[in-house]
Write a protein that holds these residues in place. Sequence first.
Motif, short mmCIF file in Angstrom:
data_model
loop_
_atom_site.label_atom_id
_atom_site.label_comp_id
_atom_site.label_asym_id
_atom_site.label_seq_id
_atom_site.Cartn_x
_atom_site.Cartn_y
_atom_site.Cartn_z
N GLN A 93 0.84 -3.13 6.80
CA GLN A 93 0.54 -4.71 7.47
C GLN A 93 1.71 -5.47 7.40
N ARG A 94 2.49 -5.29 6.41
CA ARG A 94 3.84 -6.09 6.24
C ARG A 94 4.58 -5.73 7.47
N GLU A 96 3.90 -4.13 10.14
CA GLU A 96 3.17 -4.93 11.63
C GLU A 96 3.50 -6.27 11.79
N THR A 97 3.38 -7.15 10.87
CA THR A 97 3.51 -8.54 11.02
C THR A 97 4.89 -9.09 10.92
N GLU A 98 5.67 -8.45 10.04
CA GLU A 98 7.15 -8.92 9.64
C GLU A 98 8.44 -8.27 10.67
N GLN A 101 5.79 -7.43 15.06
CA GLN A 101 5.60 -8.50 15.78
C GLN A 101 6.65 -9.59 15.52
N ALA A 102 7.79 -9.36 14.93
CA ALA A 102 8.84 -10.16 14.68
C ALA A 102 9.78 -10.67 15.84
N HIS A 103 9.02 -11.27 17.19
CA HIS A 103 10.04 -11.22 18.27
C HIS A 103 10.96 -12.08 18.24
N ARG A 110 15.73 -6.37 12.91
CA ARG A 110 14.43 -5.83 12.76
C ARG A 110 14.46 -4.65 12.23
N LYS A 156 4.23 3.66 12.39
CA LYS A 156 4.49 2.37 12.54
C LYS A 156 6.00 2.25 12.64
#
Length: 219
Positions: A93-94, A96-98, A101-103, A110, A156
Amino acid sequence: MKSGFGNSKGQTSSLNPRAKPLKRPSQARAVFTVEAIYEAFVRIWRRDGWSRLTTREVALEAGVAVGTLYDYFPSKEALISGYVRHCMEGLLQRLETEVVQAHDLDWRARIRHLITLTCAPDEIRLPLFSPAVQAIEHQFTEAKHHRRVYDELSQKWHAVFAACLDLPERPADTTIDAWVIMAWGGRRYCATAQPAAQAQTAWLSEMETMICGRLAGTL
């Protein structure tokens, strides 16, 4: 995702059936209860060690009925199986979110964060990899479970590289998979060999330099 470590179709598990969590919490109250159980489990493990840990003591420490704990975890092996899965899901999950999805991050930032989270996440409770866990993992996991973790982590990593729209050139899928093995395998070995902190820092730095250098075309 299935609860704990699911069986592959057509395979017969060599584990004791009681080494598997029975179900996953779905309602908010159940999620809170299981989280409290995990917290108590970690406190007791750190304090007393695996051999002295009992499910009854975990239930008392968590403030839940023993029967409630058994609704989810029929044994302490099932409890650690669920906890390891819980940690792995948290890592995914981290990522994915960090990272995915860190645009606002460029590709270098990244990828560096991807490597850092994969190789050295901030583990404030019981480390997902530690000599204590690895010493008993044969009691609650099989080769197919390791394969499942690898597949999920690899997916991932592929998603992260797909999100790097500013990359000079996207690496081949086989290259990404090789980097996953290098990162994850190195992390596991560090837990086994326990090299000095300086050596682990150097390993992480070299991983970043190698991968970022390869992506930038300087290696």
